[in-house]
Each structure stands twice: as structure tokens, then as C-alpha cells.
Design a protein around this motif. Structure first.
Motif, PDB file in Angstrom:
ATOM      1  N   MET A  81      -9.007  36.245  37.306  1.00 25.52           N
ATOM      2  CA  MET A  81      -9.877  37.214  37.621  1.00 25.52           C
ATOM      3  C   MET A  81     -11.364  36.900  36.951  1.00 25.52           C
ATOM      4  SD  MET A  81      -9.801  41.086  36.358  1.00 25.52           S
ATOM      5  CE  MET A  81      -8.229  41.303  37.218  1.00 25.52           C
ATOM      6  N   ASN A  82     -12.554  37.155  37.647  1.00 26.46           N
ATOM      7  CA  ASN A  82     -13.884  36.657  36.983  1.00 26.46           C
ATOM      8  C   ASN A  82     -13.928  37.190  35.493  1.00 26.46           C
ATOM      9  OD1 ASN A  82     -16.692  37.539  36.289  1.00 26.46           O
ATOM     10  ND2 ASN A  82     -16.823  36.277  38.040  1.00 26.46           N
ATOM     11  N   GLU A  83     -14.523  36.355  34.721  1.00 23.40           N
ATOM     12  CA  GLU A  83     -14.785  36.492  33.354  1.00 23.40           C
ATOM     13  C   GLU A  83     -15.462  37.799  32.930  1.00 23.40           C
ATOM     14  OE1 GLU A  83     -16.556  34.461  29.188  1.00 23.40           O
ATOM     15  OE2 GLU A  83     -16.600  33.504  31.280  1.00 23.40           O
ATOM     16  N   ASN A 122     -13.300  40.978  33.381  1.00 26.57           N
ATOM     17  CA  ASN A 122     -12.224  40.865  32.450  1.00 26.57           C
ATOM     18  C   ASN A 122     -12.486  40.079  31.376  1.00 26.57           C
ATOM     19  OD1 ASN A 122      -9.797  41.646  31.206  1.00 26.57           O
ATOM     20  ND2 ASN A 122      -8.533  39.857  32.333  1.00 26.57           N
ATOM     21  N   PRO A 123     -13.459  40.516  30.418  1.00 20.87           N
ATOM     22  CA  PRO A 123     -13.985  39.865  29.226  1.00 20.87           C
ATOM     23  C   PRO A 123     -13.476  39.843  27.998  1.00 20.87           C
ATOM     24  CG  PRO A 123     -15.239  41.987  29.415  1.00 20.87           C
ATOM     25  CD  PRO A 123     -14.335  42.048  30.746  1.00 20.87           C
ATOM     26  N   VAL A 169     -16.983  40.839  20.577  1.00 22.14           N
ATOM     27  CA  VAL A 169     -18.100  42.009  20.324  1.00 22.14           C
ATOM     28  C   VAL A 169     -17.697  43.254  19.769  1.00 22.14           C
ATOM     29  CG1 VAL A 169     -19.293  41.121  22.365  1.00 22.14           C
ATOM     30  CG2 VAL A 169     -17.495  42.605  22.816  1.00 22.14           C
ATOM     31  N   TYR A 170     -16.524  43.269  19.184  1.00 24.09           N
ATOM     32  CA  TYR A 170     -15.923  44.310  18.176  1.00 24.09           C
ATOM     33  C   TYR A 170     -17.017  44.819  17.316  1.00 24.09           C
ATOM     34  CZ  TYR A 170     -11.193  43.538  19.880  1.00 24.09           C
ATOM     35  OH  TYR A 170      -9.927  43.424  20.725  1.00 24.09           O
ATOM     36  N   THR A 193     -18.284  34.966  25.857  1.00 24.54           N
ATOM     37  CA  THR A 193     -17.793  36.029  26.783  1.00 24.54           C
ATOM     38  C   THR A 193     -18.942  36.714  27.763  1.00 24.54           C
ATOM     39  OG1 THR A 193     -16.460  37.868  26.868  1.00 24.54           O
ATOM     40  CG2 THR A 193     -17.970  37.544  24.894  1.00 24.54           C
ATOM     41  N   PHE A 194     -18.403  37.402  28.616  1.00 19.43           N
ATOM     42  CA  PHE A 194     -19.330  37.847  29.475  1.00 19.43           C
ATOM     43  C   PHE A 194     -20.003  37.020  30.367  1.00 19.43           C
ATOM     44  CE2 PHE A 194     -18.908  41.475  26.393  1.00 19.43           C
ATOM     45  CZ  PHE A 194     -18.396  42.481  27.282  1.00 19.43           C
ATOM     46  N   SER A 195     -19.247  36.149  30.931  1.00 23.26           N
ATOM     47  CA  SER A 195     -19.956  34.847  31.831  1.00 23.26           C
ATOM     48  C   SER A 195     -20.960  34.186  31.054  1.00 23.26           C
ATOM     49  CB  SER A 195     -20.223  35.406  33.040  1.00 23.26           C
ATOM     50  OG  SER A 195     -19.432  36.301  33.807  1.00 23.26           O
ATOM     51  N   ASN A 196     -20.553  33.906  29.823  1.00 25.61           N
ATOM     52  CA  ASN A 196     -21.596  33.191  28.774  1.00 25.61           C
ATOM     53  C   ASN A 196     -22.909  33.717  28.447  1.00 25.61           C
ATOM     54  OD1 ASN A 196     -19.691  31.012  28.790  1.00 25.61           O
ATOM     55  ND2 ASN A 196     -20.387  29.982  30.460  1.00 25.61           N
TER      56      ASN A 196
END
Length: 497
Positions: free
Chosen positions: A1-3, A6-7, A12-13, A67-70
């Protein structure tokens, strides 16, 4: 699945927690009676503590996670800067509590607008610090800026604050336009918003060098505005003086750490192949900032305005560190130079927080301790806090054993490693000139007779934090090794990941 669909949310907590907590504080504050508004203050400090737990866990892990597509990166540099951002904002709120209450800066006495806007401003700074795409960096910058515009104008019945807010908004919008236009040129040349892709395109020669240089000029101009470097410094003295002192501290503290971070992201990580071009620009900005900042500060009688010009000069040293990383295409000195600039930024912010905190401590309802003469005889009224203020001035001037001395020394070592001896000599000369206006404050406190003999009163939490702040200025100067080592290791890991 695309990052992106589904990051990995673990990095990012802290941001998620801050967003949820700030929104909850805003809602809770709406239903609190004026007598219980202190709850907003304590909830805000608890929120900062919660963010610190998440960021410390990531920093302790030492890993670099995208994360989040870099578009977002969690690395040691970002987590270290976030931890100091939380500390700076927490100290700012402790120092500002009484000041804001006495001036009715919020509705129904101690309302939550001041605290919530401070949190949203910090959220923007966190996004800036961890942005790995020019788009996410810009969004974080705008979130921070819009919150700060509102904070400057928070005293709606105060004409000077309203004027400062208008100046800051207009010039800030212009600077954002510069930065956005530069970003658009880089995007047009490289076809990507991702910093890694931009770096690859610039290194391979696939992107037009002419367009990249053109975009770089506007990016450096936008960064220089946020740092308050000459010739983009016009807003700094007016906004520092016109803003309520609590807001001045929110402007002059933590945002400097975020701006340093995006300078590393955009210039080193994204456009490192163009280092020769942007280093020349930074060198000119640094020399002009050191010259104009120090010389103009001498003529000031308003201490907030003096500290504004001092900030301009201090940012000159940060720029010297940033321009010393690459020598003739050799980046072996990069980690040392950039960590020196990061250490300088951290020490400057911690000192500035204490300095403005003392200004707010001396202020009281109907009286702003904004003139240098207002500090006359402080040594007789309160010897301990006069000593703390003296330590802050020594640190800003670069007098040992305060941490400002070690900060200047590490930056000068980086400059000397490039072979630019003349530049290091020039920086030292301007620092000697700058020492005059810092020592003038010390002279006024200890050798002039007080015009106000009232006892300096402040809440216990403010007194304790102020005392710890003053001790830390010396302790981090005498024992500078651990923090310098942490900055260096964080920068090495960040640059190699």
C-alpha cells in the motif's frame, strides 16, 4: 500500500498529541470561569511535557525515520531541536504568566488565547524542524507565522502593539512570498518538492543551474527575514519593541531554532550542491548583520530595541557557522560547522529567554520596564536577579565563563578551519564593539542609584525557573562538552542518513 495512505505515525506522535491537546485546551478554556483560568496554564505545561516524552523517546532511539512519502523526517537533529523548543516555550510561559494576567491580554483576565496560539505556533515550528519536503516546510512556516501575527496583535486596545502587528504581517507576507517564489523556481528546475530528489537533481546537473541560483536568491532572502539578518531586519526592532514583552519572547526564542532547522534542510540537505553560491550570500549577510546590529544597538536606550539589534548581530554568528560547512567542494567540516551553529542557536535562545524574563519580572501593572534606565540600582533592590541579568549580558557578549563564550569560540573555530582568518578577526572585532552595550546594562544595575526602590516581586515558579536559567548559563559554559557532543553527534547522524 502507498506510504502516504498508510503512513508510519510513530514519528509524528508528538505533533498529533500537541494538536489534540491544543484543541482540547481551547474547548476546556471556553467553559472555565475566570477564577479557574489557571487550569489552562497548567494544562499547557503538561502538554509540553507530554510532547517532550515522545520526542525524547525518538531522540534516544537515534534512528532516522521518513514517513508521509518522505515529506516528514524524524532524526536526531529534529528531535534535539524539538526538545529545546519545548523547554524554551515552557520557560516563556512561566515568565509570561503574571505579565499577561496584569495586562488583560486575554478575555476574562487569564483566557486561553495566548496559550493556545503559543501551542499552535510551536506546532508550526515542529513541522518546520521535521519537514523533508519544501511543501511541508512552507506549511509549517505559515502555521507558525499566522499564530505569531495574532499574538502580536493580542492587545487590541494597545495602539503600539497593533502597529507592530501590521508591520510584522505585511513584511512577513512579503518574506513568505520571497521564499515561496524561490521554492517554485527550484521545483521548476528539478521537478520535485522532495529534498532528496532536489539534491540528486542538483548534483547530477539535470537541473538548470541558472534557475536554481535564481531560486536560491529568493530562498536565502526568505530565511534571512525569519532570522532577522541584514538587510531583511527592518521588522525586528519595531516588532520587538511594539509587541507585549511576553509575545516578544515567543517571537525571539523558539522560532530561531525552527529557522535554523529549515536553513539546514533547504540549503545543506536540498541544495548542498549549490553550497558555493549560497555560502557567498550568507557571508555577506553575516558581515552586514554583525556590523549594523552591533553599531546600531549602541545608540538604543530602550532595552527591547537594543536586544532586537543584538539579535541581528547574534544571527550573524549563526550565519558564519552555516557558511563554514563546505570548503572548495569538501564537506568534511560540515558536521562540525553546522553543529557549532546549532549549539550557538540553542545557547542564544536560552539566554534570550532569561533576559526577557527578567524584563517581565521588573514590569508591573501600568509600568513596562523597557528602558535601560529602569534597571538602575537593581543590584541594591535584588542582588540575586541583578546577578542573573549580568550573567545573561555576559553570555550575549561572549564573556567567559558564560555559555555564549563557548558558542562564539566554536563558531570562530569553524570559520578558521575554512582559512577565512580575516572573517574570524572581523567577527571578533564586532563582538568587542557589541560588548559595550551589554556591559552598559551591567553598569546601570550595579553602579547607578535606583530610581525605584520597590521590592521586586514575582511568583515562586518564575523565581525558581529564573534562578535555574541563570545557573544554566554558567554551567553550560563551564561544562560545554556534553551539549556540544550531543549537537555534533546529532548533526553527523542527520547528515549521513
Amino acid at each position: 500500500m502507498n506510504e502516504f495512505t498508510n503512513p508510519n505515525l510513530a514519528p509524528v506522535y508528538a505533533e498529533i498529541f500537541l494538536l489534540v491537546a491544543a484543541s482540547a485546551i481551547l474547548l476546556i478554556d471556553m467553559f472555565l470561569p475566570a477564577a479557574k483560568r489557571n487550569l489552562t496554564y497548567y494544562l499547557t505545561l503538561l502538554t509540553l511535557g507530554g510532547c517532550a516524552i515522545f520526542s525524547f523517546a525518538d531522540f534516544n532511539g537515534g534512528a532516522t525515520v521518513y514517513t508521509f512519502s518522505n515529506m516528514y523526517v524524524s532524526d536526531p537533529m529534529s528531535n534535539l531541536l524539538k526538545l529545546f523548543t519545548y523547554l524554551t516555550v515552557a520557560m516563556t510561559l512561566v515568565y509570561s504568566r503574571q505579565y499577561a494576567t496584569e495586562r488583560n491580554m486575554m478575555s476574562d483576565n487569564l483566557g486561553g488565547e495566548f496559550y493556545v496560539l503559543a501551542l499552535f505556533s510551536m506546532l508550526g515550528q515542529m513541522i518546520m524542524i521535521s519537514g523533508h519536503s519544501v511543501l511541508s516546510i512552507y506549511l509549517g512556516l505559515e502555521l507558525m507565522s499566522l499564530s505569531l501575527y495574532a499574538l502580536v496583535a493580542l492587545r487590541r486596545d494597545h495602539a503600539v502593539s497593533t502597529e507592530a502587528a501590521m508591520k510584522y504581517f505585511i513584511l512577513g507576507a512579503l518574506a513568505s512570498g520571497f521564499l515561496l517564489y524561490g521554492i517554485s523556481m527550484v521545483y521548476g528546475a528539478t521537478g520535485s518538492l522532495d529534498l532528496s530528489e532536489i539534491a540528486r537533481a542538483a548534483e547530477s546537473g539535470a537541473a538548470s543551474r541558472t534557475i536554481l541560483v535564481f531560486g536560491l536568491v529568493f530562498i536565502v532572502a526568505g530565511l534571512a527575514f525569519k532570522l532577522g539578518a541584514v538587510p531583511f531586519h527592518m521588522w525586528v526592532p519595531d516588532v520587538y519593541q511594539g509587541s507585549p514583552t511576553a509575545v516578544t519572547l515567543l517571537l525571539g526564542g523558539a522560532p530561531k531554532l525552527a529557522t535554523f532547522a529549515i536553513a539546514i534542510r533547504l540549503l545543506s540537505e536540498g541544495l548542498g550542491a549549490m553550497a558555493f553560491d549560497w555560502q557567498q550570500m550568507l557571508m555577506v549577510l553575516a558581515v552586514m548583520s554583525l556590523a549594523i546590529g552591533n553599531f546600531t544597538a549602541i545608540a538604543q536606550t530602550n532595552i527591547k530595541r537594543m536586544l532586537a539589534y543584538s539579535t541581528i548581530a547574534q544571527m550573524g554568528f549563526v550565519l558564519l557557522g552555516l557558511m563554514s560547512g563546505v570548503v572548495g567542494g569538501d564537506a568534511s567540516n560540515a558536521a562540525s560547522a553546522y553543529s557549532a551553529a546549532m549549539y550557538y542557536s540553542i545557547t542564544y535562545v536560552l539566554t534570550t529567554v532569561g533576559t526577557f524574563g527578567l524584563i517581565m519580572m521588573l514590569a508591573r501593572s501600568g509600568f513596562e520596564a523597557e528602558e535601560i534606565n529602569d534597571f538602575k540600582g537593581l543590584g541594591k533592590r535584588s542582588p540575586w536577579f541583578a546577578t542573573v541579568m549580568m550573567l545573561m549580558m555576559f553570555s550575549l557578549a561572549g564573556v567567559p565563563p558564560a555559555m555564549g563564550f563557548m558558542a562564539k569560540l566554536t563558531v570562530l573555530e569553524s570559520v578558521l578551519s575554512t582559512g577565512a582568518i580575516w572573517l574570524a578577526v572581523l567577527a571578533v572585532l564586532f563582538s568587542l564593539i557589541g560588548a559595550f552595550y551589554y556591559l552598559r546594562v551591567v553598569k546601570v544595575m550595579w553602579f547607578d542609584e535606583p530610581t525605584d526602590v520597590s521590592v521586586v516581586q514575582a511568583p515562586m515558579d518564575m523565581r525558581v525557573v529564573m534562578s535555574v536559567n541563570g545557573i544554566a548559563v554558567v554551567a553550560l559554559g563551564v561544562f560545554a562538552g556534553p551539549l556540544l557532543t550531543v549537537c555534533t553527534n546529532a548533526m553527523i547522524t542527520t547528515l549521513t542518513s
